[in-house]
Design a protein around this motif. Structure first.
Motif, PDB file in Angstrom:
ATOM      1  N   LEU A   1       0.863  -1.179   0.000  1.00 30.99           N
ATOM      2  CA  LEU A   1       0.000   0.000   0.000  1.00 30.99           C
ATOM      3  C   LEU A   1       0.903   1.234   0.000  1.00 30.99           C
ATOM      4  CD1 LEU A   1      -3.050   0.479   0.032  1.00 30.99           C
ATOM      5  CD2 LEU A   1      -2.934   0.701   2.502  1.00 30.99           C
ATOM      6  N   GLU A   2       0.929   1.958  -1.128  1.00 31.74           N
ATOM      7  CA  GLU A   2       1.825   3.104  -1.286  1.00 31.74           C
ATOM      8  C   GLU A   2       1.203   4.354  -0.649  1.00 31.74           C
ATOM      9  OE1 GLU A   2       4.131   2.304  -5.393  1.00 31.74           O
ATOM     10  OE2 GLU A   2       1.948   2.294  -5.580  1.00 31.74           O
ATOM     11  N   THR A   3       1.283   4.407   0.676  1.00 32.95           N
ATOM     12  CA  THR A   3       0.661   5.507   1.419  1.00 32.95           C
ATOM     13  C   THR A   3       1.362   6.844   1.184  1.00 32.95           C
ATOM     14  OG1 THR A   3       1.994   4.797   3.328  1.00 32.95           O
ATOM     15  CG2 THR A   3      -0.287   4.043   3.230  1.00 32.95           C
ATOM     16  N   ASN A   4       2.519   6.822   0.546  1.00 37.27           N
ATOM     17  CA  ASN A   4       3.223   8.079   0.228  1.00 37.27           C
ATOM     18  C   ASN A   4       2.711   8.693  -1.073  1.00 37.27           C
ATOM     19  OD1 ASN A   4       4.218   5.900  -1.171  1.00 37.27           O
ATOM     20  ND2 ASN A   4       6.368   6.471  -1.001  1.00 37.27           N
ATOM     21  N   LYS A   5       1.701   8.060  -1.706  1.00 37.60           N
ATOM     22  CA  LYS A   5       1.074   8.613  -2.909  1.00 37.60           C
ATOM     23  C   LYS A   5      -0.327   9.116  -2.566  1.00 37.60           C
ATOM     24  CE  LYS A   5       3.644   5.877  -6.299  1.00 37.60           C
ATOM     25  NZ  LYS A   5       3.545   4.961  -7.468  1.00 37.60           N
ATOM     26  N   ASP A   6      -0.893   9.921  -3.458  1.00 39.10           N
ATOM     27  CA  ASP A   6      -2.187  10.556  -3.167  1.00 39.10           C
ATOM     28  C   ASP A   6      -3.347   9.565  -3.148  1.00 39.10           C
ATOM     29  OD1 ASP A   6      -0.998  13.021  -2.933  1.00 39.10           O
ATOM     30  OD2 ASP A   6      -1.317  13.575  -5.037  1.00 39.10           O
ATOM     31  N   PHE A   7      -3.412   8.690  -4.129  1.00 43.29           N
ATOM     32  CA  PHE A   7      -4.543   7.769  -4.244  1.00 43.29           C
ATOM     33  C   PHE A   7      -4.029   6.331  -4.418  1.00 43.29           C
ATOM     34  CE2 PHE A   7      -6.094  11.868  -5.874  1.00 43.29           C
ATOM     35  CZ  PHE A   7      -7.182  12.064  -5.030  1.00 43.29           C
ATOM     36  N   PRO A   8      -3.485   5.743  -3.351  1.00 41.25           N
ATOM     37  CA  PRO A   8      -2.937   4.384  -3.456  1.00 41.25           C
ATOM     38  C   PRO A   8      -4.044   3.330  -3.501  1.00 41.25           C
ATOM     39  CG  PRO A   8      -2.809   5.136  -1.205  1.00 41.25           C
ATOM     40  CD  PRO A   8      -3.337   6.299  -2.006  1.00 41.25           C
ATOM     41  N   TYR A   9      -3.650   2.119  -3.857  1.00 43.59           N
ATOM     42  CA  TYR A   9      -4.568   0.985  -3.818  1.00 43.59           C
ATOM     43  C   TYR A   9      -3.769  -0.259  -3.448  1.00 43.59           C
ATOM     44  CZ  TYR A   9      -2.709  -0.663  -8.315  1.00 43.59           C
ATOM     45  OH  TYR A   9      -1.884  -1.135  -9.303  1.00 43.59           O
ATOM     46  N   PRO A  10      -4.390  -1.263  -2.827  1.00 43.77           N
ATOM     47  CA  PRO A  10      -3.645  -2.468  -2.428  1.00 43.77           C
ATOM     48  C   PRO A  10      -3.252  -3.296  -3.640  1.00 43.77           C
ATOM     49  CG  PRO A  10      -5.981  -2.684  -1.899  1.00 43.77           C
ATOM     50  CD  PRO A  10      -5.784  -1.283  -2.369  1.00 43.77           C
ATOM     51  N   LYS A  11      -1.980  -3.651  -3.722  1.00 43.34           N
ATOM     52  CA  LYS A  11      -1.481  -4.467  -4.830  1.00 43.34           C
ATOM     53  C   LYS A  11      -0.629  -5.605  -4.277  1.00 43.34           C
ATOM     54  CE  LYS A  11       0.749  -0.959  -6.684  1.00 43.34           C
ATOM     55  NZ  LYS A  11       1.635  -0.135  -7.552  1.00 43.34           N
TER      56      LYS A  11
ATOM     57  N   ILE B   1     -14.576  -1.914   1.165  1.00 40.03           N
ATOM     58  CA  ILE B   1     -14.154  -0.510   1.147  1.00 40.03           C
ATOM     59  C   ILE B   1     -14.000  -0.062  -0.305  1.00 40.03           C
ATOM     60  CG2 ILE B   1     -12.386   1.123   1.907  1.00 40.03           C
ATOM     61  CD1 ILE B   1     -11.694  -0.904   4.129  1.00 40.03           C
ATOM     62  N   PRO B   2     -14.624   1.034  -0.717  1.00 36.46           N
ATOM     63  CA  PRO B   2     -14.623   1.456  -2.135  1.00 36.46           C
ATOM     64  C   PRO B   2     -13.355   2.185  -2.572  1.00 36.46           C
ATOM     65  CG  PRO B   2     -15.967   2.968  -0.857  1.00 36.46           C
ATOM     66  CD  PRO B   2     -15.520   1.900   0.107  1.00 36.46           C
ATOM     67  N   VAL B   3     -12.214   1.503  -2.499  1.00 39.86           N
ATOM     68  CA  VAL B   3     -10.960   2.087  -2.986  1.00 39.86           C
ATOM     69  C   VAL B   3     -10.807   1.751  -4.466  1.00 39.86           C
ATOM     70  CG1 VAL B   3      -9.773   2.063  -0.768  1.00 39.86           C
ATOM     71  CG2 VAL B   3      -9.689   0.042  -2.232  1.00 39.86           C
ATOM     72  N   ARG B   4      -9.902   2.420  -5.151  1.00 36.88           N
ATOM     73  CA  ARG B   4      -9.692   2.182  -6.584  1.00 36.88           C
ATOM     74  C   ARG B   4      -9.133   0.785  -6.830  1.00 36.88           C
ATOM     75  NH1 ARG B   4      -3.761   4.728  -7.761  1.00 36.88           N
ATOM     76  NH2 ARG B   4      -3.848   3.276  -9.528  1.00 36.88           N
ATOM     77  N   LYS B   5      -9.466   0.240  -7.998  1.00 34.96           N
ATOM     78  CA  LYS B   5      -8.971  -1.073  -8.397  1.00 34.96           C
ATOM     79  C   LYS B   5      -8.029  -1.003  -9.588  1.00 34.96           C
ATOM     80  CE  LYS B   5     -12.734  -2.296  -5.942  1.00 34.96           C
ATOM     81  NZ  LYS B   5     -13.463  -1.278  -5.145  1.00 34.96           N
ATOM     82  N   CYS B   6      -8.077   0.097 -10.348  1.00 34.62           N
ATOM     83  CA  CYS B   6      -7.325   0.175 -11.602  1.00 34.62           C
ATOM     84  C   CYS B   6      -5.834   0.410 -11.351  1.00 34.62           C
ATOM     85  CB  CYS B   6      -7.884   1.289 -12.487  1.00 34.62           C
ATOM     86  SG  CYS B   6      -7.976   2.892 -11.689  1.00 34.62           S
ATOM     87  N   ARG B   7      -5.012  -0.046 -12.296  1.00 29.44           N
ATOM     88  CA  ARG B   7      -3.567   0.146 -12.224  1.00 29.44           C
ATOM     89  C   ARG B   7      -3.221   1.605 -12.520  1.00 29.44           C
ATOM     90  NH1 ARG B   7      -0.489  -4.798 -12.847  1.00 29.44           N
ATOM     91  NH2 ARG B   7      -1.905  -6.586 -12.878  1.00 29.44           N
ATOM     92  N   ASP B   8      -1.962   1.954 -12.268  1.00 27.11           N
ATOM     93  CA  ASP B   8      -1.541   3.358 -12.384  1.00 27.11           C
ATOM     94  C   ASP B   8      -1.721   3.905 -13.795  1.00 27.11           C
ATOM     95  OD1 ASP B   8      -0.884   3.508  -9.723  1.00 27.11           O
ATOM     96  OD2 ASP B   8       1.189   2.886 -10.022  1.00 27.11           O
ATOM     97  N   ASN B   9      -1.383   3.094 -14.814  1.00 24.43           N
ATOM     98  CA  ASN B   9      -1.504   3.587 -16.197  1.00 24.43           C
ATOM     99  C   ASN B   9      -2.949   3.940 -16.541  1.00 24.43           C
ATOM    100  OD1 ASN B   9       1.216   3.285 -16.632  1.00 24.43           O
ATOM    101  ND2 ASN B   9       1.040   1.262 -17.555  1.00 24.43           N
ATOM    102  N   ALA B  10      -3.881   3.043 -16.167  1.00 23.45           N
ATOM    103  CA  ALA B  10      -5.301   3.306 -16.434  1.00 23.45           C
ATOM    104  C   ALA B  10      -5.805   4.469 -15.588  1.00 23.45           C
ATOM    105  CB  ALA B  10      -6.118   2.043 -16.153  1.00 23.45           C
TER     106      ALA B  10
ATOM    107  N   LYS C   1     -18.548   0.465  -5.970  1.00 23.87           N
ATOM    108  CA  LYS C   1     -17.372  -0.203  -5.426  1.00 23.87           C
ATOM    109  C   LYS C   1     -16.132   0.687  -5.488  1.00 23.87           C
ATOM    110  CE  LYS C   1     -19.261  -4.216  -4.495  1.00 23.87           C
ATOM    111  NZ  LYS C   1     -19.372  -4.704  -3.104  1.00 23.87           N
ATOM    112  N   CYS C   2     -16.248   1.880  -6.041  1.00 23.31           N
ATOM    113  CA  CYS C   2     -15.164   2.856  -6.120  1.00 23.31           C
ATOM    114  C   CYS C   2     -15.787   4.238  -6.144  1.00 23.31           C
ATOM    115  CB  CYS C   2     -14.316   2.615  -7.372  1.00 23.31           C
ATOM    116  SG  CYS C   2     -12.967   3.807  -7.591  1.00 23.31           S
ATOM    117  N   LEU C   3     -15.095   5.217  -5.556  1.00 26.44           N
ATOM    118  CA  LEU C   3     -15.638   6.579  -5.472  1.00 26.44           C
ATOM    119  C   LEU C   3     -15.067   7.511  -6.538  1.00 26.44           C
ATOM    120  CD1 LEU C   3     -15.839   7.074  -1.592  1.00 26.44           C
ATOM    121  CD2 LEU C   3     -17.567   6.234  -3.177  1.00 26.44           C
ATOM    122  N   GLY C   4     -14.371   6.961  -7.522  1.00 32.62           N
ATOM    123  CA  GLY C   4     -13.938   7.748  -8.670  1.00 32.62           C
ATOM    124  C   GLY C   4     -12.832   8.762  -8.428  1.00 32.62           C
TER     125      GLY C   4
END
Length: 610
Positions: free
Chosen positions: A104-114, A147-156, A171-174
């Motif tokens: 979980l890259e908490t040092n970024k603005d909008f991280p997601y679990p990978k 929890i409605p966190v993002r699912k898409c990869r960084d490029n998308a 399932k995501c808040l956009g």
């Protein structure tokens, strides 16, 4: 220096000793607080406290020493040497690649679990490792459903202009389209962190407060969503809860001992929840169970994994105090390692022991099935040996290009991936599967004969032609005690209807191939081995083919690495665009230094002139 002279001059110091056999191969690695006392104890009659000491010493012809400042350093170095040399008399825990972490890259603005395999010092948070990919998938599915966190990869995420389907189904808040700010998204990430830490109760308390607040503000729809989220988490907690335990992180170990193996079961308990379980089967090599656990625990926690507050073990480990100090230092807070004699912790040990016994029963069922299959294979084909160790070969190429061979090994009916081998064909540059098979078999068994490392059965994918090639290699190398067979498809020559056709087994000692029906356990077993060899060969062939396919002219230019190559293709659109660019364009648009821009320009244009 002779062994007897080395024994007289063993240093009085902490360190590691490496015992070697007549081939100068490391067969055992150990550590000691006092090398002199420890090493000499092996050679003093009647003083060995381990069952395998006498058996081990028969094979030792030389010993090397590596001195350390402390016993803790020796412990770490011992683990490194065991991984490096894989000594036959050590317990060798080979499961690094099976463990995954959630990053979980908490040092970024909008991280997601990978999911990742290695931890890095990059400021991100890591959770795990998990004992299985299934456990990781279930954890991620639970998080994404709750929890409605993002699912898409960084490029998308960077290129998206409108919300995806996950936003439509709530399932995501956009965050990709600015529909939630950083502060709001951080609240979601904090919830994810609590879940991954196993602190569901803390999360439930926070969500319940938010639900009451939303209800007071008459925002009943949001309150209802929070209520559903709380119920989902409570149901999961109820399924995982272990009664009579405090909310603490624990690893609980149990074992089941047989004549030749020990089955170790590990229960991963986080905040009172049973998060995961892992099983290990190790050969004891005449070793006591105390020595098994000493070596197992040292290797187990030397890997990249979460360190709990308590490590509960079923036997007293000689390194328990040292392990406590080492784990405390790595975790940054107190870690306890102990063997309970009564109470709730003893009941946890008993639970782990019961699971270890069950793992043994399951494996015995599998072993019995495989033993019957191996005996049936020996009887049906008329083999001289019971095929406990089988090596199977296959060839893969396209019109002779990127030609490769593969060898897979099965021991007692199970794949032994540590013995798999890949061969890149060196002497054949045309379509000739027979010549390729001859090269691969000759390379493999020339070395196997020298090392005395022959299997019980060699199997090749193909018919009489491939069998003839293998037989010729055996004759060249004077291999007489290893059985040989080939497996080929029945192409309808037997007159059996197509839907009922099986496969043909060819062997040197039988004049006509044996046709095995498609439902035969022997055929299913042989086909499994053949298919695994085919899969392994195809995977290597594709790797070489992809490497050739993605080869770029830019790879030949010094100073152009992966990052610059991607940047140039992005800015100029293609290799042709780079080829047509001027030096000024390469400098200004391509952002290359003047010297490197000249080299790129000259590379393409000098090549064009020639």
């Amino acid at each position: 220096m002779s062994l007897s002279l080395k024994l007289k001059n063993v240093p009085v110091s902490p360190g590691v000793y490496l015992m070697k056999d007549a081939k100068h191969k490391v067969i055992y690695v150990g550590k000691a607080k006092n090398l002199k006392n420890r090493v000499r104890s092996y050679f003093q009659k009647g003083t060995g406290d381990r069952l395998y000491t006498e058996y081990l010493i028969k094979h030792v012809v030389d010993i090397d020493f590596v001195l350390t400042e402390t016993e803790k350093e020796a412990l770490i170095l011992e683990n490194n040497f065991i991984k490096q040399f894989k000594p036959k008399f050590n317990i060798n825990l080979r499961d690094d690649k099976n463990f995954l972490c959630i990053k979980l890259e908490t040092n970024k603005d909008f991280p997601y679990p990978k999911v990742v395999r290695q931890k890095e010092d990059d400021g991100a948070m890591y959770f795990g490792p998990y004992a299985s990919a299934r456990a990781v998938r279930e954890t991620l599915r639970y998080i994404n459903d709750t929890i409605p966190v993002r699912k898409c990869r960084d490029n998308a995420f960077k290129s998206r202009t409108k919300p995806c389907l996950y936003y439509q189904i709530h399932k995501c808040l956009g965050p990709c389209c600015g529909l939630i700010d950083r502060a709001g998204y951080k609240t979601l990430i904090d919830q994810v962190i609590l879940l991954l830490k196993g602190k569901q109760e803390d999360l439930i308390s926070i969500l319940r407060k938010q639900m009451y607040e939303e209800s007071k503000q008459l925002r009943y729809e949001k309150a209802a969503k929070l209520r559903d989220q709380i119920q989902s988490i409570e149901q999961t907690v109820e399924k995982q809860r272990i009664n009579s335990l405090t909310f603490i992180d624990r690893d609980v170990f149990g074992y089941y001992l047989t004549d030749n193996d020990v089955y170790i079961e590990v229960m991963f308990i986080r905040s009172g929840n049973m998060e995961d379980i892992a099983s290990y089967r190790l050969s004891i090599n005449h070793t006591t169970i105390e020595e098994v656990f000493r070596s197992f625990l040292n290797q187990f926690y030397s890997q990249t994994r979460f360190i709990p507050s308590e490590v509960i073990i079923p036997v007293n480990s000689p390194d328990a105090v040292l392990l406590e100090e080492w784990l405390t230092e790595r975790k940054g807070k107190k870690v306890s390692v102990f063997c309970p004699k009564r109470g709730d912790k003893l009941r946890l040990i008993e639970m782990a022991q019961k699971n270890a016994m069950n793992a043994y029963k399951v494996s015995q069922t599998q072993d019995d099935n495989y033993s019957r299959t191996l005996q049936a294979l020996k009887d049906v084909i008329g083999l001289r040996n019971l095929p406990e160790r089988i090596e199977c070969f296959d060839i893969s190429n396209i019109f002779g290009k990127q030609a490769v061979g593969s060898m897979v090994t099965f021991k007692c009916g199970m794949p032994d991936k540590s013995k798999y081998k890949r061969f890149r064909i060196k002497t054949v540059d045309q379509i000739d599967d027979y010549a390729m098979m001859h090269e691969v078999l000759l390379r493999r068994y020339k070395r196997a004969v020298e090392e005395g490392d022959l299997p019980d059965l060699v199997m090749v994918d193909g018919g009489k032609g491939q069998l003839g090639v293998a037989l010729r290699v055996f004759e060249e190398l004077a291999i007489n005690d290893t059985d040989l067979l080939a497996l080929s498809k029945d192409r309808g020559k037997s007159g059996i209807p197509k839907g009922e056709q099986g496969e043909q087994v060819h062997a040197p000692h039988i004049p006509h191939p044996i046709l095995l029906p498609s439902s035969s356990p022997v055929l299913l077993f042989l086909a499994k081995i053949r298919d695994e060899a085919h899969r392994f060969a195809i995977a290597y062939h594709r790797k070489l083919r992809d490497k050739e396919y993605y080869k770029s002219p830019l790879d030949e230019i010094p100073g152009i690495g992966i990052i610059r190559k991607k940047a140039l293709i992005k800015r100029f659109g293609s290799i042709e665009g780079i080829r047509n660019a001027t030096i000024n364009q390469l400098t200004e648009i391509g952002k290359l230094p003047a010297k490197l821009a000249n080299e790129v320009y000259n590379h393409f244009h000098s090549a064009a002139k020639t």
